[in-house]
Design an enzyme around this catalytic site. Sequence first.
Site, mmCIF file in Angstrom:
data_model
loop_
_atom_site.group_PDB
_atom_site.id
_atom_site.type_symbol
_atom_site.label_atom_id
_atom_site.label_comp_id
_atom_site.label_asym_id
_atom_site.label_seq_id
_atom_site.Cartn_x
_atom_site.Cartn_y
_atom_site.Cartn_z
ATOM 1 N N GLU A 1 13.492 2.602 13.124
ATOM 2 C CA GLU A 1 12.464 3.525 12.648
ATOM 3 C C GLU A 1 11.282 3.407 13.602
ATOM 4 O OE1 GLU A 1 10.422 2.617 8.980
ATOM 5 O OE2 GLU A 1 10.568 0.456 9.318
ATOM 6 N N ARG B 1 7.403 3.758 -5.331
ATOM 7 C CA ARG B 1 7.590 2.846 -4.193
ATOM 8 C C ARG B 1 6.510 1.764 -4.176
ATOM 9 N NH1 ARG B 1 7.898 5.176 1.835
ATOM 10 N NH2 ARG B 1 5.661 5.420 1.481
ATOM 11 N N LYS C 1 6.448 -1.887 1.704
ATOM 12 C CA LYS C 1 5.350 -1.232 2.425
ATOM 13 C C LYS C 1 4.152 -2.176 2.351
ATOM 14 C CE LYS C 1 3.227 3.266 3.189
ATOM 15 N NZ LYS C 1 3.370 3.270 4.638
ATOM 16 N N TYR D 1 0.831 -1.198 0.000
ATOM 17 C CA TYR D 1 0.000 0.000 0.000
ATOM 18 C C TYR D 1 0.869 1.252 0.000
ATOM 19 C CZ TYR D 1 0.900 0.994 4.970
ATOM 20 O OH TYR D 1 1.499 1.321 6.165
HETATM 21 N N1 PMP Z 1 8.220 3.816 8.392
HETATM 22 C C1 PMP Z 1 7.053 3.162 8.516
HETATM 23 C C2 PMP Z 1 7.049 1.826 9.164
HETATM 24 C C3 PMP Z 1 5.868 3.745 8.043
HETATM 25 O O1 PMP Z 1 4.693 3.091 8.151
HETATM 26 C C4 PMP Z 1 5.907 5.031 7.471
HETATM 27 C C5 PMP Z 1 4.636 5.697 6.992
HETATM 28 N N2 PMP Z 1 4.379 5.389 5.655
HETATM 29 C C6 PMP Z 1 7.149 5.671 7.349
HETATM 30 C C7 PMP Z 1 8.286 5.032 7.824
HETATM 31 C C8 PMP Z 1 7.259 7.019 6.701
HETATM 32 O O2 PMP Z 1 7.151 6.879 5.304
HETATM 33 P P1 PMP Z 1 6.613 8.070 4.378
HETATM 34 O O3 PMP Z 1 7.469 9.247 4.656
HETATM 35 O O4 PMP Z 1 6.812 7.537 2.996
HETATM 36 O O5 PMP Z 1 5.190 8.279 4.732
#
Ligand code: PMP
Length: 295
Positions: A191, A58, A158, A39
Amino acid sequence: MVPSTTVSVAVNIDGTLYGAKDARISVFDHGYLFGEGVYEVVRTYGTRIFLYPEHMRRLRASADRIALTCPVDDEVMLGRIRETLAAAALDGDAYVRILLTRGVGEIVYDPSACPSPSVVVIVKPHADPPASALADGVRLALADIVRNHPGSVDPAIKSNNLLNNALAMQQAYREGAFEALMKNHRGELCECAQSNIFFVRNGVLLTPPASAGLLVGITRAFVLDLAAGIGVPVEECVLREDDLASVDEAFITSTTREIVPVVTIGSHTIGGGRPGPVTQSLIAAFTAAIPNHLS
Ligand code: PMP
């Protein structure tokens, strides 16, 4: 037609629009049965989508890694998003969740059991983080659960398999924290459950490298570019809990939150317990750059 009672949430399933109450997916979709899907979340400013090409790139990369092909091109997906946005008839900015799953098939793991992937777009109102989060900074829980091993379900995908993230967030909710910072299998800071983590030490912007086993955030990449643009040195480096004593600032990044300052992580107070100047400069640079990246 989307019934007027459900306006402000609209759903597109394989090209057909539904209201929130009528949006249904088969229980035989492997996305539901096995969590087999990927997603993206994009957001709009007004009616325009931020960093759309980056998110679609992505999405396809995530899909490739589970041997799934997105059946629609970026133009068709953009058309579906725009239709869904129009149906939702929002007053303000939108949260847009794009889901691509294996599709409907027999209850077997064989991908050939599912002839056509399912493509869903959910539109709902975007909610900014509370003003207090930006003004005062937030607290992160230091999660007990370890981030997925990249040799298992790689966090770089993702994936709709969000149990690892959901369990980390359960701890954050229990502790009244805004987010959960996770360590990887080597014990390095990795993260957060829903965002990437950054630190500032001696004027240098630090963030864990992709090799820590994380989702390479679209916002993370955007912020790394912004930092370079305003002359803040950047280093992707291994960081451990011990480093929290020596960092001056911390913040998290994500599509829905942009940049949110962090002032507490577990039992550690970061910097002076107030959002720092580098974080503030990056927030200002972010806001200024938004209009150049809208579709
Ligand atoms: N890490 C995780 C595990 C996430 O779910 C997200 C949110 N999408 C992010 C990092 C940040 O990614 P982005 O900046 O692409 O939203």
